[in-house]
Design a protein around this motif. Structure first.
Motif, PDB file in Angstrom:
ATOM      1  N   LEU A 113      -3.275  -4.040   1.848  1.00 17.22           N
ATOM      2  CA  LEU A 113      -2.396  -3.638   0.749  1.00 17.22           C
ATOM      3  C   LEU A 113      -3.152  -2.785  -0.270  1.00 17.22           C
ATOM      4  O   LEU A 113      -2.595  -1.824  -0.831  1.00 17.22           O
ATOM      5  N   ALA A 114      -4.427  -3.116  -0.527  1.00 17.35           N
ATOM      6  CA  ALA A 114      -5.213  -2.321  -1.466  1.00 17.35           C
ATOM      7  C   ALA A 114      -5.424  -0.898  -0.967  1.00 17.35           C
ATOM      8  O   ALA A 114      -5.332   0.072  -1.742  1.00 17.35           O
ATOM      9  N   CYS A 139      -3.399   0.656   1.026  1.00 19.59           N
ATOM     10  CA  CYS A 139      -2.088   1.313   0.936  1.00 19.59           C
ATOM     11  C   CYS A 139      -1.872   1.873  -0.470  1.00 19.59           C
ATOM     12  O   CYS A 139      -1.390   3.008  -0.635  1.00 19.59           O
ATOM     13  N   GLU A 140      -2.201   1.088  -1.472  1.00 21.21           N
ATOM     14  CA  GLU A 140      -2.037   1.543  -2.845  1.00 21.21           C
ATOM     15  C   GLU A 140      -2.999   2.679  -3.183  1.00 21.21           C
ATOM     16  O   GLU A 140      -2.714   3.494  -4.067  1.00 21.21           O
ATOM     17  N   HIS A 175       7.585  -3.358  -1.631  1.00 17.97           N
ATOM     18  CA  HIS A 175       6.516  -2.705  -2.385  1.00 17.97           C
ATOM     19  C   HIS A 175       5.937  -1.535  -1.604  1.00 17.97           C
ATOM     20  O   HIS A 175       5.693  -0.446  -2.164  1.00 17.97           O
ATOM     21  N   LEU A 176       5.731  -1.731  -0.307  1.00 20.72           N
ATOM     22  CA  LEU A 176       5.222  -0.646   0.531  1.00 20.72           C
ATOM     23  C   LEU A 176       6.237   0.489   0.647  1.00 20.72           C
ATOM     24  O   LEU A 176       5.868   1.671   0.702  1.00 20.72           O
ATOM     25  N   LEU A 217       5.994   2.801  -2.143  1.00 20.44           N
ATOM     26  CA  LEU A 217       4.833   3.682  -1.993  1.00 20.44           C
ATOM     27  C   LEU A 217       5.036   4.714  -0.896  1.00 20.44           C
ATOM     28  O   LEU A 217       4.156   5.562  -0.676  1.00 20.44           O
TER      29      LEU A 217
END
Length: 598
Positions: free
Chosen positions: A79-80, A82-83, A111-112, A115
């Motif tokens: 996830l990090a 991805c952000e 959330h993804l 993004l």
């Protein structure tokens, strides 16, 4: 001349490749599942690198971690990244591999999606960015969550069946034993500590005393930590030390939250006898449990290491429900013959806790005893009668004590704190005044000067205080005055410090004021009505002088007079004089006409 242009060959524009990563997970550690995880990593690595439209961004794999929580190390790293914009597409085998909690799954996927990152679930053939992706995810994630709940129930059923046969659920840690295969074996050094804990309790020692004893001798737990009350209590209440096992003392309430809960009769327990060698015999263990129950019923009275009185555990705070505790404070009047060396008060126990506050007032023990005697209709307080009749005392707001008696009756008694009055006796006040006087008079840090505490008002008896206010005539831009603090109701007025210094110098026959000579000769100055200042000398002499309260202007010098005269002559020209004359004539005529009209 011919113009020639060179045409450079155009490089074909290559399509931007998507940065693709994969996520794999297995929830149990075993050789077969380790092979499954490595197979997943190899498969996704080859799949991503074989696609020319994709750029390999890595494979993230969690080993032996449940999918009911999102706090997985590799999952959080995914996830990090991805952000950070390192990933465009995430591949995963199935919804259950990504997450088994419906809420966590949907929150992560949404959330993804914000993004712009796509998640593809191969088994279910779902794309998170498609129109019906979230609907399908919600349904299938619910199935995955129910699957984990069903799996958990099956595991619990199998565990209980093994417990019915006397088989414990795994190799739990217990101080005093170690596992050899499936058998508990005594550790002699640790077993000696266990026996000592039980023996201390049988000798009447509290857990707190045992804790202090072990700390003084440097005895620690298996992990090298200090023995504390909670550790000692676990030892004293663990039936395993009798050579028997009590299975299912705890259980997991929810397979999603993994929260453990103590079994207080919600589920059956299984008592298995003679499973291993005992450290403590069963009779001793049963006696210790009965003694612990008895001490719990007695409360603080059972702990002889505490300094208890008849009021211990009787006083309850109506605001926070805590018991009042006894505190001893130094008595500032202890050198007198009338009072004790210490003052004993009872205060809410909340204040003893870190960050605890309670607005209920402390009660002096002497006042408390008087209130109890009044509630019991006694001339003098009697501890035996108090313990026999009074169950609890509720400390209410407004300094009221509510007595609850064993016979069911309730009465209220108002109490008044005399702690301040008891402390501030006339003797103590005089001593404090003398100390302040000497401190202020001899202080050398600039906060006080020679007049501090030495100017007294004869009208109200107060001591004049120094005040500072802005002043244009002063070189420093401010002027100091000495005024009575009750000037609003007093007949005296303020005294300018510079003029006061002139008066003191003239009274003492000095050319100018000297602070040291003043302190050596004059005891104090009294100010009477009409501002008559009387100087009292240490040798008994008195000299009075009238202080002029009228403001005295500075005399004009000849130069200033000439300057003012020249300024006025420059301003009053003949034109201005004529205009002023005409204006005055008009004013007089209007005044004369208006007086006639009346």
């Amino acid at each position: 001349m011919r113009k020639i242009n060179k045409i450079e060959p155009l490089m074909p524009a290559l399509p931007t490749r998507k940065k693709v990563a994969a996520y794999a997970r297995v929830s149990m550690e075993s050789e077969r599942l380790q092979h499954s995880l490595s197979a997943q990593v190899s498969y996704y690595s080859e799949l991503i690198q074989s696609n020319p439209e994709w750029e390999y961004a890595g494979v993230y794999a969690d080993d032996g971690i449940t999918g009911t929580k999102t706090n997985r190390e590799e999952f959080q790293r995914l996830l990090a990244d991805c952000e950070a914009g390192k990933i465009d597409i995430i591949l995963t085998k199935s919804i259950s591999r990504f997450a088994r909690n419906t809420v966590d799954l949907l929150e992560t996927v949404r959330h993804l999606k914000e993004l712009g990152i796509e998640v593809r679930f191969e088994k279910e053939r779902i794309n998170s960015l498609s129109g019906d992706g979230e609907v399908m995810l919600t349904l299938l994630a619910s199935f995955a969550q129910e699957e984990i709940i069903s799996l958990s129930n099956n595991v619990k059923w199998g565990t209980r069946k093994r417990m019915e046969q006397g088989i414990p659920n795994g190799h739990f840690r217990i101080y005093g034993y170690r596992w050899e295969g499936d058998q508990l074996v005594i550790v002699p050094e640790e077993a000696a500590i266990v026996r000592r804990i039980f023996q201390n309790f049988l000798d009447g020692k509290s857990r707190l005393e045992t804790e202090r004893e072990f700390a003084a001798e440097g005895i620690t737990t298996r992990d090298g930590c200090r023995w504390v009350d909670s550790n000692i209590k676990v030892i004293l209440t663990n039936i395993t030390y009798t050579g028997n096992l009590l299975l299912q003392k705890e259980y997991i309430e929810d397979p999603l939250t993994k929260k453990r809960k103590k079994n207080r009769g919600e589920l059956p327990q299984f008592y298995v006898e003679g499973t291993h060698e005992a450290i403590i015999d069963k009779e001793t263990f049963d006696y210790v449990q009965a003694e612990m129950a008895r001490r719990k019923e007695l409360g603080a009275f059972a702990n002889k290491s505490l300094n208890i009185t008849c009021f211990t555990s009787k006083l309850k705070c109506s605001r926070c429900g805590c018991s009042y505790v006894r505190n001893q404070r130094a008595n500032r009047t202890k050198h007198t013959s009338t009072y004790d060396d210490t003052i004993v008060v009872w205060g809410c126990g909340t204040q003893k806790k870190k960050g605890g506050r309670c607005s209920n007032k402390d009660i002096p023990e002497r006042v408390l005893r008087e209130a109890c005697a009044a509630a019991l209709d006694l001339e003098d307080f009697d501890e035996d009668i108090f313990l026999e009749r009074v169950d609890t005392i509720q400390v209410l707001d407004g300094q009221v004590l509510e007595f609850h008696f064993y016979d069911g009756t309730v009465s209220q008694i108002e109490w008044v704190s005399t702690a301040k009055k008891d402390c501030w006796t006339e003797e103590h006040k005089d001593r404090q005044r003398e100390w302040i006087k000497k401190y202020m008079a001899n202080c050398t840090d600039g906060r006080f000067n020679e007049f501090t505490t030495r100017i007294r008002c004869e009208h109200c008896g107060s001591t004049f205080r120094r005040n500072t206010q802005p002043s244009k005539s002063a070189d420093s831009g401010k002027m100091h005055y000495w005024r009575c603090p009750t000037s609003g109701d007093c007949v005296t007025t303020g005294i300018r410090e510079d003029r006061l210094k002139e008066l003191t110098a003239s009274v003492m026959g000095l050319a100018e004021h000297d602070a040291e000579v003043f302190k050596a000769q004059i005891e104090y100055i009294s100010a009477a009505a009409g501002m008559v200042l009387t100087f009292h000398f240490f040798d008994g002499r008195e000299e009075s002088i009238q202080y002029n309260t009228k403001r005295q202007g500075t005399a004009w010098t000849p130069e200033r007079r000439e300057k003012f005269k020249a300024s006025m002559q420059g301003k009053y020209t003949e034109e201005r004089r004529q205009a002023m004359s005409e204006n005055m004539k008009r004013i007089r005529s209007e005044k004369h006409w208006s007086s006639k009209r009346k």
